[in-house]
Design a protein around this motif. Structure first.
Motif, PDB file in Angstrom:
ATOM      1  N   ILE A  61      -9.619   5.118  -5.875  1.00 31.48           N
ATOM      2  CA  ILE A  61      -8.945   6.767  -5.399  1.00 31.48           C
ATOM      3  C   ILE A  61     -10.457   7.171  -6.427  1.00 31.48           C
ATOM      4  O   ILE A  61     -10.823   7.846  -6.055  1.00 31.48           O
ATOM      5  CB  ILE A  61      -7.713   7.172  -5.118  1.00 31.48           C
TER       6      ILE A  61
ATOM      7  N   ILE B 237      -1.534  13.658  -4.864  1.00 33.40           N
ATOM      8  CA  ILE B 237      -1.784  12.679  -2.979  1.00 33.40           C
ATOM      9  C   ILE B 237      -1.013  12.237  -3.519  1.00 33.40           C
ATOM     10  O   ILE B 237       0.247  11.107  -4.305  1.00 33.40           O
ATOM     11  CB  ILE B 237      -3.361  11.474  -3.522  1.00 33.40           C
TER      12      ILE B 237
ATOM     13  N   LEU C  54     -10.627   8.726   0.387  1.00 35.23           N
ATOM     14  CA  LEU C  54      -9.597   7.994   0.286  1.00 35.23           C
ATOM     15  C   LEU C  54      -9.176   7.245   1.500  1.00 35.23           C
ATOM     16  O   LEU C  54      -8.354   6.033   1.237  1.00 35.23           O
ATOM     17  CB  LEU C  54      -7.922   9.222   0.287  1.00 35.23           C
TER      18      LEU C  54
END
Length: 126
Positions: A89, A69, A24
């Motif tokens: 990502i 997320i 990330l």
């Protein structure tokens, strides 16, 4: 100055969770120009009874390896940067720790610069 909260099912290894953090952070550096050492992230693990998701919502076949997320950011990025972030990502989490793209769920929460205090009781960006 992203603030990242990650939720996933309990039972993953320390290495798995660290790989999520690393992937990330790399994706944000590459697509959002996040500065070095700008890392403010948490992971919350949930047992099965406390983790619910739509297994086929929008025709996407999700599994119990779903990673939720949520990234809070300042409202300074373009739509193109956001799309690039989502794509990167999914790519990087696929590489390490091996999360399927179908199991990568990302939500951006945008706010204005004056809504952030990074310490010392100051609004550093206001």
């Amino acid at each position: 100055m992203p603030l990242v909260h990650i939720s996933l099912r309990a039972g993953k290894s320390d290495a798995y969770r660290q790989a999520i953090f690393d992937s990330l952070y790399r994706a944000m550096r590459e697509t959002f120009n996040v500065p070095e050492d700008d890392q403010f992230m948490t992971i919350r693990e949930h047992d099965a009874a406390n983790f619910r998701y739509g297994a086929s919502y929008l025709g996407i076949a999700r599994s119990d390896d779903l990673v939720l997320i949520q990234i809070s950011v300042m409202n300074t990025r373009t739509v193109e940067q956001k799309k690039a972030l989502f794509r990167r990502i999914a790519e990087l989490l696929g590489e390490d720790p091996g999360v399927r793209p179908e199991d990568v769920f990302v939500n951006l929460v945008e706010g204005t610069k004056e809504n952030w205090s990074l310490g010392n009781g100051l609004a550093q960006y206001a």
